[in-house]
Design a protein around this motif. Structure first.
Motif: not given
Length: 307
Positions: A227, A22, A230, A25, A234, A281-282, A278, A252
């Motif tokens: 990332q 994480s 993404m 992110f 987020l 999920l995005t 991930p 994430f």
């Protein structure tokens, strides 16, 4: 020991993985939150993240100091942010187009200068062993927390407080909500956005330093795996709230740690599908937060995606 823990070993591995995965992110999303709160979007943070990873690793190899690598990565990220902010000040320039161009530029620049540093080994960033009290190796590994994760957690709390209680935070919010109102109050909108974009770049560069100097702890051309992009999703999911960014980054990170956790307990069929968690999920979050009928809750009024 794995047999004794059973399914608990999966949970422990996911928790530990969430903390490790994480951190990039978290830093990129906090940086993008600052930028977007000022009314500008920066899709170039993927390139900043990759260049930060390369510059941090190269600096650590040459100097022997991982903290020097973090500092150089932050400076490099700030330079990319200033470049993005300066170009976006020009008339008839689109933020998104500039961000995509700088993403490609930063990634290509990192690949070009980073070829010489793929093989050398750099000193890693330190971690704090919060699991010292346990004799279980899985718990010790899960609770081995890098210093940058703790710094990111503290920074999310500080930014949440600063946006509400400091003059600088309030200025950024005013500029992001209404440029006309900010100008009427005597603030230079372009300058505020320039500084906010530079600050976002600094944090993205530091996030890149974590990738190359701690987890996975090496430099290669596929280190980011998207990332940076993404993290933009987020920020939207977190509704531009730094504390929610921290929680979303852990979410994430847990999704990214699911595949390795299953592999560690002997799941050999289909575990690789969980490596896509991930990205799924995005996509799911972008679909869930998109609506043609209503504006995004909490979105800065000057942000192009909220109009």
């Amino acid at each position: 020991m794995n047999g004794d823990l059973g399914l608990w070993s999966v949970l422990i591995a996911v928790v530990g993985g969430a903390i490790r995965v994480s951190t990039p992110f978290l830093f990129v999303s906090l940086g993008e939150t600052i930028t977007e709160r000022s009314g500008r979007i920066n899709l170039g943070l993927e390139g900043t993240l990759v260049f930060g990873a390369m510059s941090a690793y190269a600096t650590a190899v040459l100097t022997g100091s991982p903290w020097a690598g973090v500092a150089v990565a932050g400076l490099a990220g700030g330079a990319f942010g200033l470049l993005h902010g300066f170009v976006c000040r020009l008339p008839r320039v689109n933020d998104v187009a500039v961000g995509i161009a700088l993403m490609l530029f930063g990634t290509g620049l990192a690949f070009f200068f980073g070829k010489a540093f793929i093989q050398p080994s750099a000193p890693p960033l330190p971690a704090i062993p919060f699991g010292f009290w346990s004799d279980v190796p899985q718990i010790q590994a899960a609770l081995r927390v890098n210093v940058l994760f703790l710094a990111g957690a503290a920074l999310s709390v500080f930014l949440w407080w600063a946006f509400r209680n400091t003059k600088a935070g309030l200025i950024v919010r005013v500029v992001g909500d209404s440029a006309d109102a900010a100008r009427a109050m005597g603030y230079d909108v372009d300058r505020v956005r320039l500084y906010a974009t530079a600050a976002g770049g600094v944090l993205a560069g530091i996030g890149g330093a974590y990738l190359s100097l701690y987890y996975p702890g090496s430099w290669n051309e596929g280190i980011s795996s998207g990332q940076g992009l993404m993290a933009v999703a987020l920020v939207i999911f977190a509704r531009w709230n730094p504390l929610a960014c921290f929680a979303a980054a852990l979410l994430f990170g847990g999704a990214g740690a699911l595949g390795p956790a299953l592999q560690s307990v002997g799941v050999t069929q289909g575990y690789y599908l969980y490596y896509a968690a991930p990205y799924v999920l995005t996509l799911a979050l972008l679909i869930a937060t998109s609506s043609p009928d209503r504006a995004l809750t909490g979105a800065p009024g000057e942000l192009s995606l909220s109009k």
